[in-house]
Design an enzyme around this catalytic site. Structure first.
Site, PDB file in Angstrom:
ATOM      1  N   HIS A  58      17.769 -65.189  -4.862  1.00 11.42           N
ATOM      2  CA  HIS A  58      16.650 -64.483  -4.318  1.00 11.42           C
ATOM      3  C   HIS A  58      15.757 -63.823  -5.740  1.00 11.42           C
ATOM      4  CE1 HIS A  58      15.578 -61.060  -1.514  1.00 11.42           C
ATOM      5  NE2 HIS A  58      14.465 -61.533  -1.860  1.00 11.42           N
ATOM      6  N   HIS A  60      11.731 -63.499  -7.592  1.00 10.57           N
ATOM      7  CA  HIS A  60      10.533 -63.884  -7.667  1.00 10.57           C
ATOM      8  C   HIS A  60       9.735 -63.975  -9.124  1.00 10.57           C
ATOM      9  CE1 HIS A  60      10.688 -62.407  -3.539  1.00 10.57           C
ATOM     10  NE2 HIS A  60      11.332 -61.859  -3.971  1.00 10.57           N
ATOM     11  N   ASN A  92       6.818 -66.950  -2.081  1.00  8.96           N
ATOM     12  CA  ASN A  92       5.715 -65.983  -2.027  1.00  8.96           C
ATOM     13  C   ASN A  92       5.006 -66.468  -3.475  1.00  8.96           C
ATOM     14  OD1 ASN A  92       7.806 -64.665  -3.397  1.00  8.96           O
ATOM     15  ND2 ASN A  92       6.663 -62.647  -2.774  1.00  8.96           N
ATOM     16  N   HIS A 264      19.307 -59.009   1.305  1.00  6.78           N
ATOM     17  CA  HIS A 264      19.244 -57.349   1.014  1.00  6.78           C
ATOM     18  C   HIS A 264      19.423 -56.455   2.510  1.00  6.78           C
ATOM     19  CE1 HIS A 264      15.019 -58.165   2.416  1.00  6.78           C
ATOM     20  NE2 HIS A 264      14.426 -58.379   1.401  1.00  6.78           N
ATOM     21  N   ASN A 310      11.583 -52.870  -0.336  1.00  4.55           N
ATOM     22  CA  ASN A 310      11.490 -53.263   1.147  1.00  4.55           C
ATOM     23  C   ASN A 310      12.519 -54.181   1.127  1.00  4.55           C
ATOM     24  OD1 ASN A 310      10.644 -53.795   3.575  1.00  4.55           O
ATOM     25  ND2 ASN A 310       8.973 -55.372   3.123  1.00  4.55           N
ATOM     26  N   ASP A 337      16.933 -59.713  -5.918  1.00  3.23           N
ATOM     27  CA  ASP A 337      15.386 -59.773  -5.508  1.00  3.23           C
ATOM     28  C   ASP A 337      14.714 -59.166  -6.517  1.00  3.23           C
ATOM     29  OD1 ASP A 337      13.229 -59.587  -3.929  1.00  3.23           O
ATOM     30  OD2 ASP A 337      13.938 -57.948  -2.724  1.00  3.23           O
TER      31      ASP A 337
END
Length: 482
Positions: A58, A60, A92, A264, A310, A337
């Site tokens: 996870h 980014h 994303n 999460h 979030n 995350d």
């Protein structure tokens, strides 16, 4: 060559020596043994632990489209610094990683893809190191979007990305395509929308890939609903926004048999629902993140938007319930995350600042302080949660050090003599990933020393325990602060 003497194997306590090629390693400034890159060096590793490398399903990395926040180069360096050998890159990106051809050169991020001659973001990321002539010191898989453009309006088309899966047309793929397969589906950052839900589950069913679900949806609010949101004067997000997605997807997993992995998870009521689903034998797994274990929404009063997430940070009762869910096995794995943003973006206030924090470079220390020092789990269990179990989710096997020793040990060795794991002589080393840990080391988190481009973390200045000292990929030392 670098030789580590008297290091302990994480799950057997056997004391061994390890030899690794240190040429080309990324050495942290101040490391004492940088000469190992240019010659032979021995290090007394007494008291250190050798474990399978950490894996994070996870992350980014913002490449393409937002490389001012993070790039593949800086993200991979951050991962290696944190002891990670394998990561799963979320979809994303800009353009989104949906398998669709990039056709409009004026669209955000499109020029970066087209400049390499690649047709879509998956191809772009699979061939990143070769096309940009840069070393990437960790292995990575890719997660494809659940919906086109991650817009939630129309599910992605299997024919646009199935060829990127492992085992599909492998004989026609080059080495980079084989090394970086698509291994999961997600619209991370958003839950799968009601209008695409059936189609996305059908995609997961047909492809055999797990659905990695962002199990939270809200249309208003910026922080957890409760006393802190009211004190800040910021609209709140009720805790059942997470539960509604969890319960909905559990029902779909029961109906379809699709493996759903919840990202999460942060509330006691969601963990209760997941426990019941697991007891029912449904194909449900879940993760939580270091910040939900270590911080409650009260941290917003101290750290401001650096603690805006979030899902949002929840109540202290939920934080404790999250630790208990790790302790009782409800939580299958820990993921960071890792979400880089600029400090300028984070200073926009609670309503406008983006969600998320970076986490790769301090995750082990934060989790060790909270979970091991806190008495919830053992050192060994923490390694399982950060290495063995995440690798399983990604469809890989963590390195079995004892099996490797049994295979590689010289048969002429004296009985009872200390064994040497000479990685430089291993014939098939592609799947090897290892981390050297100082499990009891005390250190202070300093974001200014991070290898990530970003600094958006509330953990700056925290005193933690447990630190990755070296990361090994195959025969090679990828990162060292030894």
């Amino acid at each position: 060559m670098l030789t580590l003497r008297n290091i302990r194997v994480w799950d057997t306590d056997e004391i061994i020596d390890v030899k690794v090629d240190a040429t080309g390693a990324l050495f942290e400034a101040g490391a004492a043994n940088v000469n190992a890159a240019h010659g032979d060096a021995d290090i007394d590793a007494t008291g250190l632990t050798l474990a399978p490398g950490f894996a994070d399903p996870h992350v980014h990395f913002r490449d393409p489209g937002q490389t001012y926040k993070e790039s593949m180069t800086s993200g991979c360096a951050a991962a290696a610094s944190g002891g990670y050998t394998d990561v799963l890159i979320m979809p994303n990106t800009v353009p989104a990683m949906d398998g669709e051809p990039v056709s409009d050169p004026d669209a955000p991020g499109a020029a970066e893809v087209l400049a390499t001659g690649r047709t879509d973001v998956i191809d772009f990321l699979q061939h990143y190191a070769a096309d940009h002539d840069v070393p990437l010191p960790v292995r990575y898989d890719l997660c494809v979007c659940a919906s086109k453009g991650r817009a939630g309006q129309e599910a992605t088309e299997l024919e646009h990305w199935r060829r990127h899966m492992s085992g599909v047309g492998d004989e026609a793929k080059d080495a980079d395509q084989l090394a970086h397969p698509v291994t999961s589906i997600s619209d991370d950052g958003s839950a799968v929308t009601p209008q695409t839900l059936d189609a996305v589950f059908a995609l997961a069913k047909e492809s055999g890939l797990p659905l990695i679900e962002h199990c939270e949806h809200h249309d208003t609010g910026a922080v957890n609903e409760g006393p802190v949101s009211r004190e800040l004067g910021v609209p709140g997000i009720p805790e059942d926004t997470e539960l509604r997605i969890v319960e909905r997807d559990i029902a779909k997993a029961r109906e379809t048999g699709v493996h759903v992995h919840f990202q999460h998870v942060s509330t006691a009521i969601s963990f209760d629902a997941i426990r019941k689903a697991k007891a029912e034998g449904l194909p449900i797994t879940c993760e939580t993140a270091p910040h939900y274990l270590s911080l409650s929404d009260e941290a917003l009063l101290k750290y401001g938007t650096l603690a805006k997430m979030n899902p949002p940070l929840r109540s202290e009762a939920d934080r404790k319930a999250t630790c208990e869910a790790v302790a009782d096995g409800t939580v299958d794995l820990l993921a960071t995350d890792h979400a880089p943003h600029t400090m300028e973006e984070k200073e926009r206030g609670f309503l406008d600042a983006p969600n998320g924090i970076i986490g790769l470079e301090c995750a082990y220390g934060v989790c060790h302080r909270t979970l091991v020092d806190g008495g919830y789990i053992s050192d060994r269990r923490l390694i399982e949660l950060m290495s063995v179990n995440p690798m399983n989710l990604m469809g890989h096997e963590a390195t079995d050090i004892t099996a490797l020793l049994d295979r590689e040990t010289d048969a002429s060795r004296e009985p009872g003599a200390k064994r040497l794991l000479d990685l430089t002589a291993v014939q098939d080393a592609d799947g090897i990933g290892l981390v050297v840990l100082a499990t009891d080391a005390a250190w202070a988190v300093d974001p200014e020393r991070f290898h990530s481009k970003a600094r958006n973390t509330p953990f700056g200045g925290w005193n933690v325990t447990g630190r990755p000292l070296a990361t090994i990929i195959g025969r090679t030392l990828a990162f060292s602060r030894l």
